[in-house]
Motif scaffolding. Structure first.
Motif, PDB file in Angstrom:
ATOM      1  N   THR A   1     -71.449 -36.340  25.326  1.00  9.36           N
ATOM      2  CA  THR A   1     -72.888 -36.098  25.474  1.00  9.36           C
ATOM      3  C   THR A   1     -73.245 -34.645  25.757  1.00  9.36           C
ATOM      4  N   GLY A   2     -72.245 -33.786  25.952  1.00  4.21           N
ATOM      5  CA  GLY A   2     -72.553 -32.386  26.227  1.00  4.21           C
ATOM      6  C   GLY A   2     -71.290 -31.543  26.221  1.00  4.21           C
ATOM      7  N   LEU A   3     -71.465 -30.256  25.960  1.00  3.77           N
ATOM      8  CA  LEU A   3     -70.382 -29.281  26.022  1.00  3.77           C
ATOM      9  C   LEU A   3     -70.830 -28.201  26.996  1.00  3.77           C
ATOM     10  N   HIS A   4     -70.251 -28.205  28.199  1.00  3.97           N
ATOM     11  CA  HIS A   4     -70.705 -27.327  29.282  1.00  3.97           C
ATOM     12  C   HIS A   4     -69.637 -26.280  29.598  1.00  3.97           C
TER      13      HIS A   4
ATOM     14  N   THR B   1     -69.175 -21.529  35.116  1.00  2.00           N
ATOM     15  CA  THR B   1     -69.017 -20.118  35.471  1.00  2.00           C
ATOM     16  C   THR B   1     -68.618 -20.034  36.943  1.00  2.00           C
ATOM     17  N   THR B   2     -68.551 -18.817  37.452  1.00  2.00           N
ATOM     18  CA  THR B   2     -68.219 -18.643  38.865  1.00  2.00           C
ATOM     19  C   THR B   2     -69.360 -19.085  39.770  1.00  2.00           C
ATOM     20  N   VAL B   3     -70.547 -19.250  39.200  1.00  2.00           N
ATOM     21  CA  VAL B   3     -71.712 -19.715  39.969  1.00  2.00           C
ATOM     22  C   VAL B   3     -71.806 -21.231  39.838  1.00  2.00           C
ATOM     23  N   PRO B   4     -71.731 -21.983  40.940  1.00  2.00           N
ATOM     24  CA  PRO B   4     -71.810 -23.449  40.852  1.00  2.00           C
ATOM     25  C   PRO B   4     -73.095 -23.894  40.157  1.00  2.00           C
ATOM     26  N   GLN B   5     -72.968 -24.874  39.274  1.00  2.00           N
ATOM     27  CA  GLN B   5     -74.138 -25.380  38.556  1.00  2.00           C
ATOM     28  C   GLN B   5     -73.995 -26.871  38.289  1.00  2.00           C
ATOM     29  N   ARG B   6     -75.154 -27.509  38.118  1.00  2.00           N
ATOM     30  CA  ARG B   6     -75.187 -28.929  37.803  1.00  2.00           C
ATOM     31  C   ARG B   6     -75.386 -29.138  36.304  1.00  2.00           C
ATOM     32  N   PHE B   7     -74.853 -30.231  35.823  1.00  2.00           N
ATOM     33  CA  PHE B   7     -75.051 -30.620  34.437  1.00  2.00           C
ATOM     34  C   PHE B   7     -75.674 -32.019  34.432  1.00  2.00           C
ATOM     35  N   PRO B   8     -76.563 -32.295  33.498  1.00  2.00           N
ATOM     36  CA  PRO B   8     -77.348 -33.537  33.563  1.00  2.00           C
ATOM     37  C   PRO B   8     -76.545 -34.818  33.380  1.00  2.00           C
ATOM     38  N   ASP B   9     -75.359 -34.725  32.764  1.00  2.00           N
ATOM     39  CA  ASP B   9     -74.595 -35.933  32.465  1.00  2.00           C
ATOM     40  C   ASP B   9     -73.290 -36.021  33.240  1.00  2.00           C
ATOM     41  N   THR B  10     -73.217 -35.285  34.381  1.00  2.00           N
ATOM     42  CA  THR B  10     -72.034 -35.340  35.241  1.00  2.00           C
ATOM     43  C   THR B  10     -72.480 -35.402  36.697  1.00  2.00           C
ATOM     44  N   PRO B  11     -71.599 -35.844  37.590  1.00  2.00           N
ATOM     45  CA  PRO B  11     -71.919 -35.774  39.014  1.00  2.00           C
ATOM     46  C   PRO B  11     -71.540 -34.401  39.563  1.00  2.00           C
ATOM     47  N   GLY B  12     -72.068 -34.035  40.714  1.00  2.00           N
ATOM     48  CA  GLY B  12     -71.634 -32.848  41.436  1.00  2.00           C
ATOM     49  C   GLY B  12     -72.064 -31.524  40.840  1.00  2.00           C
ATOM     50  N   THR B  13     -71.568 -30.454  41.462  1.00  2.00           N
ATOM     51  CA  THR B  13     -71.770 -29.096  40.959  1.00  2.00           C
ATOM     52  C   THR B  13     -70.411 -28.539  40.556  1.00  2.00           C
ATOM     53  N   TRP B  14     -70.402 -27.724  39.486  1.00  2.00           N
ATOM     54  CA  TRP B  14     -69.156 -27.285  38.872  1.00  2.00           C
ATOM     55  C   TRP B  14     -69.087 -25.764  38.826  1.00  2.00           C
ATOM     56  N   SER B  15     -67.883 -25.238  38.985  1.00  2.00           N
ATOM     57  CA  SER B  15     -67.655 -23.799  38.863  1.00  2.00           C
ATOM     58  C   SER B  15     -66.224 -23.578  38.409  1.00  2.00           C
ATOM     59  N   THR B  16     -65.942 -22.349  37.972  1.00  2.00           N
ATOM     60  CA  THR B  16     -64.594 -22.014  37.532  1.00  2.00           C
ATOM     61  C   THR B  16     -64.160 -20.710  38.179  1.00  2.00           C
ATOM     62  N   GLY B  17     -62.871 -20.547  38.350  1.00  2.00           N
ATOM     63  CA  GLY B  17     -62.322 -19.331  38.953  1.00  2.00           C
ATOM     64  C   GLY B  17     -60.845 -19.234  38.669  1.00  2.00           C
ATOM     65  N   ASP B  18     -60.163 -18.344  39.363  1.00  2.00           N
ATOM     66  CA  ASP B  18     -58.733 -18.141  39.139  1.00  2.00           C
ATOM     67  C   ASP B  18     -57.913 -19.391  39.430  1.00  2.00           C
ATOM     68  N   ASP B  19     -58.401 -20.234  40.340  1.00  2.00           N
ATOM     69  CA  ASP B  19     -57.654 -21.435  40.712  1.00  2.00           C
ATOM     70  C   ASP B  19     -57.826 -22.577  39.716  1.00  2.00           C
ATOM     71  N   GLY B  20     -58.859 -22.516  38.894  1.00  2.00           N
ATOM     72  CA  GLY B  20     -59.140 -23.597  37.967  1.00  2.00           C
ATOM     73  C   GLY B  20     -60.607 -23.981  38.004  1.00  2.00           C
ATOM     74  N   VAL B  21     -60.892 -25.250  37.752  1.00  2.00           N
ATOM     75  CA  VAL B  21     -62.263 -25.766  37.739  1.00  2.00           C
ATOM     76  C   VAL B  21     -62.486 -26.584  39.008  1.00  2.00           C
ATOM     77  N   THR B  22     -63.563 -26.261  39.722  1.00  2.00           N
ATOM     78  CA  THR B  22     -63.865 -26.941  40.984  1.00  2.00           C
ATOM     79  C   THR B  22     -65.163 -27.727  40.859  1.00  2.00           C
TER      80      THR B  22
ATOM     81  N   PRO C   1     -68.531 -34.458  29.164  1.00  2.00           N
ATOM     82  CA  PRO C   1     -68.697 -35.862  29.565  1.00  2.00           C
ATOM     83  C   PRO C   1     -68.644 -36.784  28.347  1.00  2.00           C
ATOM     84  N   ARG C   2     -68.071 -37.961  28.537  1.00  2.00           N
ATOM     85  CA  ARG C   2     -67.973 -38.949  27.458  1.00  2.00           C
ATOM     86  C   ARG C   2     -68.533 -40.272  27.961  1.00  2.00           C
TER      87      ARG C   2
END
Length: 273
Positions: A38-41, A44-65, A118-119
């Protein structure tokens, strides 16, 4: 039937092709397959929400949080996850899936960038899917060729269905063959089976009766003398032919064939609509 003409009689060749094609469409329409995306998100390093997933997401040297709100939960490797969780060590062209109710959240890496896909099984693209149109199978398009390995695998950079993204593959060799007396050649990538090969190509039907950007053909491992069989009846669409949420690779420039390969899968109904 999704072919132009139905197989007749006891034509084993056509019957086997039809069974293969139905199996391929069944896999495509899996509840968590590409038709369910349903989406290709792009986190970034700034946490953000996506309409078809739970939580807030960000990326960095450690991976995806992901940071889940109270009452939200993902299932990772069979275990429930709440609060903060980091997906580490995601390899290029690899990924992991996290369950969320009846949906799956794919966390992957493509072209050096993390992606969230998300699928959702009830996505209309999936629920309305009726099959992929294709040319009727024809033995004319089963072609014998010769595999010529390179001295060393050649790193090959190709574009992607997503603008600005690139993929890099090691090409182990090329395949030479003839159609209607014309000498042709395709750069091959490693396939998914031991010794197998994968070729991405376009031809004179691309953008007319077949998907414009690419088609793919899997080739069994070459024989001892380098002989391979190219069955263009089994040329398939990649996920980007159905959805804009795919990052499929484009063919190398040299794999743009100047002939019309009137075989294999055609433009999906979803693209024509």
């Amino acid at each position: 039937m999704t072919v132009q003409d139905s197989p007749t009689g006891n034509d084993t060749f056509a019957t086997e092709w039809e069974a293969w094609h139905q199996q391929k469409d069944t896999a495509l329409a899996h509840e968590h397959g590409f038709l369910a995306v349903t989406g290709l998100h792009w986190p970034t390093t700034v946490p953000q929400r996506f309409p078809d997933t739970p939580g807030t997401w960000s990326t960095g040297d450690d991976g995806v949080t992901v940071v889940l709100d109270d009452g939200e939960e993902l299932v990772v490797d069979g275990a429930p996850v709440r609060g903060r969780h980091t997906f580490t060590d995601i390899p290029e062209r690899g990924g992991v899936n996290a369950g969320w109710g009846d949906a799956v959240i794919e966390i992957a890496k493509r072209g050096g960038h993390h992606v969230i896909r998300p699928r959702h099984p009830r996505h209309p693209l999936r629920t309305a899917f009726t099959g992929t149109p294709a040319y009727a199978p024809d033995r004319r398009w089963v072609v014998t060729g010769t595999y010529a390995p390179f001295t060393e695998p050649r790193p090959t950079t190709v574009g992607a269905a997503v603008e600005g993204l690139q993929h890099v593959y090691d090409a182990p060799g090329s395949i030479r063959f003839r159609i209607d007396g014309r000498a042709l050649e395709l750069t091959a990538f490693n396939g998914s089976t031991p010794g197998g090969l994968l070729v991405l190509f376009t031809d004179a039907t691309s953008g007319v009766t077949t998907y414009a950007a690419n088609r793919a053909l899997r080739v069994d491992a070459p024989g001892p003398d380098g002989t391979v069989v190219l069955d263009f009846n089994r040329a398939t669409n990649l996920p980007c032919a159905y959805t804009d949420f795919a990052t499929c690779p484009l063919p190398p420039a040299e794999n743009r064939l100047p002939v019309a390969i009137e075989a294999g899968e055609r433009i999906p109904h979803e693209r024509r609509a």
